[in-house]
Design an enzyme around this catalytic site. Structure first.
Site, PDB file in Angstrom:
ATOM      1  N   ASP A 109      49.531  15.280  43.794  1.00  7.04           N
ATOM      2  CA  ASP A 109      49.917  15.421  42.388  1.00  7.04           C
ATOM      3  C   ASP A 109      50.905  16.569  42.284  1.00  7.04           C
ATOM      4  OD1 ASP A 109      50.086  15.733  39.642  1.00  7.04           O
ATOM      5  OD2 ASP A 109      48.017  16.398  39.375  1.00  7.04           O
TER       6      ASP A 109
ATOM      7  N   GLU B 137      55.396  20.908  34.807  1.00  5.31           N
ATOM      8  CA  GLU B 137      54.578  19.890  34.130  1.00  5.31           C
ATOM      9  C   GLU B 137      53.145  20.363  33.976  1.00  5.31           C
ATOM     10  OE1 GLU B 137      51.918  16.268  33.942  1.00  5.31           O
ATOM     11  OE2 GLU B 137      51.969  17.945  35.351  1.00  5.31           O
ATOM     12  N   GLU B 138      52.630  21.057  34.986  1.00  9.13           N
ATOM     13  CA  GLU B 138      51.221  21.446  34.986  1.00  9.13           C
ATOM     14  C   GLU B 138      50.888  22.508  33.934  1.00  9.13           C
ATOM     15  OE1 GLU B 138      48.977  19.926  36.451  1.00  9.13           O
ATOM     16  OE2 GLU B 138      49.797  18.940  38.236  1.00  9.13           O
TER      17      GLU B 138
ATOM     18  N   ASP C 286      53.769   9.582  37.795  1.00  9.42           N
ATOM     19  CA  ASP C 286      52.786  10.621  38.094  1.00  9.42           C
ATOM     20  C   ASP C 286      51.606   9.950  38.778  1.00  9.42           C
ATOM     21  OD1 ASP C 286      51.327  13.053  38.079  1.00  9.42           O
ATOM     22  OD2 ASP C 286      52.188  13.611  36.140  1.00  9.42           O
TER      23      ASP C 286
ATOM     24  N   HIS D  20      43.499  17.247  41.907  1.00  9.18           N
ATOM     25  CA  HIS D  20      43.399  18.708  41.775  1.00  9.18           C
ATOM     26  C   HIS D  20      42.375  19.281  42.746  1.00  9.18           C
ATOM     27  CE1 HIS D  20      45.515  19.476  37.658  1.00  9.18           C
ATOM     28  NE2 HIS D  20      46.176  18.620  38.424  1.00  9.18           N
TER      29      HIS D  20
ATOM     30  N   HIS E 294      57.413  15.099  38.392  1.00  6.21           N
ATOM     31  CA  HIS E 294      57.341  16.562  38.428  1.00  6.21           C
ATOM     32  C   HIS E 294      57.049  17.066  39.842  1.00  6.21           C
ATOM     33  CE1 HIS E 294      52.926  17.497  38.552  1.00  6.21           C
ATOM     34  NE2 HIS E 294      52.763  16.370  37.893  1.00  6.21           N
TER      35      HIS E 294
END
Length: 352
Positions: free
Chosen positions: A177, A209-210, A232, A319, A65
């Site tokens: 990410d 995706e998130e 991922d 994140h 992603h």
């Protein structure tokens, strides 16, 4: 890592791609894959699908992603400050004091996220966990009218993008990410494209995706792969305070992480492990006893089912503004995926 591939990685990490606003990074992907893919297309959802050997009977899809977590402008304060809601999962503590960029039609606008200084917090306020709604973005405007001339409701916001190399082949940046996973599947396609392929290989830069694996769901329906591997990031546990008893013993620099568990097809998983051994690629194992929260989930449930694997890249501080990975892990993961696909005859039976 070849020079052109390294430059492609840095370009990805310097391009904004919050969920719903992935067009800039998808333009970068399309331009890069054009020289080695047989077909490149973008579907109505915005997924970029690059294919080698499209006429093959057996289709293999690699999903990475492209979207990153971000924010979305929702309100203008009378004094010109901006308020925003999140896109994806944020820890508000990570945002305090961060340099941000608002991506507008007029171009990027720098800003900072702040709150009342610690000197002015009451004793009770110091004990409280910061809430997102108490934070604001300061772009230096003097008034609401000035901010509204530059910014619109719904404009996306990201952390200030950047890439910093560190010791021992490590690097940090926002949005590792999952721009690293995206880089890996594109690089696997490039490496496999110069070899003899007996299957159709589809590298898909998936969107959204998130916010719920949405791009993987729609692109997998279109590709209809027999075999699907999601790439991922996963949590590196080689730093203090993380419980390895549940999260596993995962370290930066020790190679790709191959997941085992009910979301993964056991034959695909074992073949990935054997491919790593046969090619002397360092690798790590991890386990998940539930449906994984990434594109492998959507791949497994596509149509009548897809033989699914999950290969992950160790990532410290996920994140955050300083997500950290090993560049060697990226290289090895691309090698593993390319070797896996090149080794397929198209006649394999992955029925559990």
């Amino acid at each position: 890592m070849e020079a052109s591939s390294y430059e492609f990685l840095k370009q990805l990490l310097h391009t904004p791609s919050p969920s719903g606003y992935e067009r800039p990074i998808q333009d970068v992907v399309r331009k890069y894959v054009a020289s080695f893919a047989d077909e490149v297309k973008t579907d109505l959802h915005g997924n970029v699908i690059a294919c080698k050997n499209p006429g093959a009977k057996t289709r293999v899809m690699l999903a990475g992603h492209c979207d990153q977590i971000g924010m979305l402008i929702t309100h203008f304060h009378d004094s010109g400050f901006l308020y925003a809601q999140t896109i994806g999962g944020w820890d508000a503590q990570q945002l305090i004091g961060s340099r941000m960029v608002v991506w507008t039609d007029k171009g990027p606008i720098p800003g900072v996220i702040s709150r009342k200084p610690i000197h002015l917090l009451t004793d009770e306020e110091r004990k409280q966990i910061t809430k997102l709604e108490d934070l604001w973005i300061d772009i230096g405007s003097k008034s609401k009218a000035e901010s509204q001339e530059l910014v619109r409701i719904g404009d996306p916001v990201t952390l200030q993008l950047g890439f910093q190399e560190m010791r021992n082949s490590l690097a940090n940046s926002p949005a590792m990410d999952n721009k690293t996973g995206l880089w890996t599947i594109v690089e696997a396609l490039r490496r496999a494209s110069s070899q003899s392929l007996q299957v159709g290989l589809y590298a898909v830069s998936t969107v959204a995706e998130e916010i719920g694996l949405r791009g993987a769901q729609t692109s997998a329906f279109g590709v209809d792969p027999h075999i699907g591997i999601a790439v991922d990031v996963t949590h590196a546990t080689d730093c203090p305070t993380i419980d390895k008893r549940q999260q596993g013993d995962i370290a930066l620099g020790n190679g790709p992480v191959i997941f085992r568990g009910p979301n993964m097809n056991p034959h695909v998983t074992e073949r990935l492990i054997q491919t790593a051994k046969d090619n002397m690629i360092p690798h790590q194992l991890s386990a998940s006893g539930r449906a994984v929260p990434n594109d492998a989930n959507a791949l497994q449930l596509n149509r009548a089912g897809c033989a699914t694997g999950l290969v992950s890249l160790p990532n410290r501080y996920m994140h955050s503004a300083v997500e950290m990975v090993s560049l060697e892990d990226l290289d090895r993961t691309a090698d593993l995926l390319a070797a896996f696909v090149v080794g397929l005859t198209g006649e394999e039976d992955f029925t559990p």
